[in-house]
Write an enzyme that holds these catalytic residues in place. Structure first.
Site, short mmCIF file in Angstrom:
data_model
loop_
_atom_site.label_atom_id
_atom_site.label_comp_id
_atom_site.label_asym_id
_atom_site.label_seq_id
_atom_site.Cartn_x
_atom_site.Cartn_y
_atom_site.Cartn_z
N HIS A 159 0.82 -1.21 0.00
CA HIS A 159 0.00 0.00 0.00
C HIS A 159 0.86 1.27 0.00
CE1 HIS A 159 -3.65 2.15 0.11
NE2 HIS A 159 -4.35 1.31 0.85
N ASP A 193 -2.39 2.39 -4.36
CA ASP A 193 -3.65 2.54 -3.63
C ASP A 193 -4.56 1.35 -3.92
OD1 ASP A 193 -2.91 4.93 -2.48
OD2 ASP A 193 -3.74 6.13 -4.12
#
Length: 580
Positions: A552, A556
């Site tokens: 992450h 995204d």
């Protein structure tokens, strides 16, 4: 003189091209110092000198091809310059009653006889990212004769098993590391007494004397009975190197003295790490490994024998270890390893393999550094199943093997990664490196443990080509025939736990990548399908739940999910001629 040989840089690598000379003729070079760069069909690497001295000859020019085992360069050692410095007429009158004919032949053989440093067989670089290896099996025992290029031991790395070949012809004098010990690249593995150095040595060095201790002083005193041969030198004159019978033990002692790394205790990296964890001073540990090297077991014994005193008296450890009250260290080590209450529970201590240790370290490091997140989609493989059946029927007619679902999913993933390059990347704090080709890692279950070979340029391959490449590299890995280069520079990985029945497949990211696709088993489920007239009905369909785990920090969740949805769309809309 000492030769620097072209090492084996991979199981299938038989030659290399000299790309750049890093040392010129006349330059000084140390043991382990790079003298040139060699390029193979798979990797570029530096070749390190196996002896300290001055580069006397470059056997090949830049751009020339060198076969494995050929001499790359010749290095003049300090000993080579010693004999010419001694006037030949002087020793003759003094040594006439004893050995008048001997001085000339002995002086000619002196450089080889005293080239103790040239007898080191070093741990080679077995891949760009490989920094160490574990000695798995010794193929030659102490006292065995070895030829240049002959395998003396097998070494296991986190990626491949390979044989280490001798760079010196002679007799194996010392195994500096025991089986199971970790050896850094460039560290000495073994000592070989050069054949030309032996001369009359067989009589002076019987088979039992090849074994030396880790104490240089003990090694120096070992050949003491042979000392009377030395007084033939003229008082006040400099000693003539190699003027008498070759001193086998002294040569080994000199090499061992050079291998002690300037007074540091000889210990494997694994032993040093364990000593740090347990608070043990390695200088207080007695080594039982090859050449007196300190092993993990030595550190564990030291910690269990002296749990409260980091620096006990020198004589005490032996007394504790030989005490009949505690003949084995298992009880103490059990208390140190297991939580309270497990002291009376039977157990079996299974040594952890090198692959398992490296996998554990890699997984923990990945979990600690990457921000793991997983997104999943269900994929209806009904249409693809029909396409696959058609292709396999055609392949069967031409005698080709059937295709599994893996190359189809791999092909769809590669196509999606080209549209979503942030997932085919490496994340660094200040930048994201987007790789311009998909080097696809395929997790393979092997008898040695989980391994991840790489299919290079997978985005350029068809389904059938991908299928052949995956089968080929997986077979080489399982058979132990893969090269270190087969594991290099992966940019994205597919894990296939579905092959053993898993119905869900979130995985741990294979650093330094930012994404891994988990492929579970295909399950037949009741599924809502749309008919040609637009009506919906319930049917039994082959469904797979693909899981994309990503970092992450780099990507995204929405972007990662869009990439996975693109994989699903390609799989569900597959035509017979798509991506062939």
């Amino acid at each position: 003189m000492a030769d620097v040989m072209m090492p084996r840089l991979g199981v299938s690598v038989t030659e290399g091209t000299v790309s750049t000379w890093l040392k010129e003729i006349g330059d000084e070079v140390a043991v382990g110092e790079a003298i040139c760069e060699v390029s193979t069909d798979k990797v570029d690497t530096e070749i390190e000198s196996t002896v300290a001295g001055i580069v006397a000859e470059q056997r090949y020019a830049e751009g020339e091809v060198v076969a494995v085992g050929e001499v790359l360069a010749v290095v003049t050692t300090d000993e080579d310059a010693a004999p010419p410095a001694v006037p030949t007429p002087e020793p003759a009158p003094v040594s006439t009653p004893v050995s008048t004919p001997a001085p000339e032949p002995a002086s000619e053989a002196a450089p080889a006889a005293d080239a103790g440093d040239a007898g080191r067989v070093l741990m080679p670089r077995l891949g760009v990212s490989v920094t160490e290896g574990t000695v798995s099996t010794w193929l030659k025992e102490i006292g065995d004769e070895v030829a240049v290029g002959e395998a003396i031991c097998e070494v296991s790395t986190d990626k491949v098993d390979t044989e280490i070949e001798s760079t010196v012809a002679g007799v194996l004098a010392q195994q500096l590391h025991a089986e199971g010990e970790v050896v850094l690249v460039g560290e000495p593995l073994a000592l070989v007494t050069p054949t030309g150095a032996v001369g009359a040595a067989p009589a002076a060095a019987p088979p039992g004397t090849e074994r030396v201790t880790a104490d240089p002083q003990a090694n120096a005193t070992a050949p003491a009975p042979a000392a009377p041969a030395a007084p033939a030198a003229v008082p006040g004159e400099p000693a003539v190197v190699g003027s008498g019978p070759f001193d086998h033990e002294a040569a080994i002692a000199r090499v061992l003295a050079g291998a002690t790394r300037s007074g540091r205790p000889a210990a494997s990296p694994a032993a040093r790490r364990l000593a740090t964890e347990l608070g043990v001073d390695v200088a207080q540990v007695t080594g039982t490994g090859g050449g007196g090297h300190i092993t993990r077991a030595d550190v564990q014994r030291r910690a269990s024998d002296w749990p409260e005193s980091p620096q006990p008296p020198v004589a005490a450890p032996a007394a504790v270890r030989t005490a009949p009250v505690r003949p084995v260290p298992e009880p103490a080590s059990t208390e140190a390893i297991f939580p309270p209450g497990y002291e009376d529970v039977p157990f079996e201590a299974v040594p952890t393999s090198r692959i398992r240790r490296v996998t554990a370290e890699h997984m923990v490091r990945s979990r600690r550094t990457a921000a793991h997140m997983t997104t999943e989609v269900d994929v209806d493989l009904g249409r693809l199943s029909e396409v696959r059946a058609t292709l396999n029927a055609q392949r069967q007619q031409s005698g080709q093997a059937k295709l599994s679902f893996l190359p189809f999913i791999a092909r769809a993933a590669c196509a999606a990664l080209l549209d979503h390059p942030d997932l085919n990347a490496t994340f660094e704090t200040e930048r994201l490196l987007r790789w311009r080709e998909v080097n696809l890692g395929i997790a393979v279950d092997t008898p040695r443990g989980l391994m991840v070979p790489v299919v290079r340029g997978a985005e350029r391959l068809t389904v059938e080509s991908l299928g052949r490449a995956i089968v080929d590299v997986a077979a080489r890995v399982r058979d132990g025939k893969a090269d270190p280069d087969d594991f290099r520079a992966g940019t994205f990985t597919i894990s296939n736990p579905g092959s053993v029945g898993a119905v869900s497949a979130p995985a741990i990211i294979n650093q330094p990548q930012v994404g891994i696709l988990g492929m579970p088993t295909i399950v037949r489920r009741p599924w809502v399908v749309r008919l040609a007239d637009g009506q919906e009905t319930i049917a039994i369909r082959p469904i797979i739940r693909l899981a994309l785990t990503f970092d992450h920090r780099a990507v995204d969740g929405a972007d990662a999910t869009r990439c996975l949805v693109a994989v699903r769309e390609r799989l569900e809309a597959w035509g017979v001629d798509d991506y062939r």
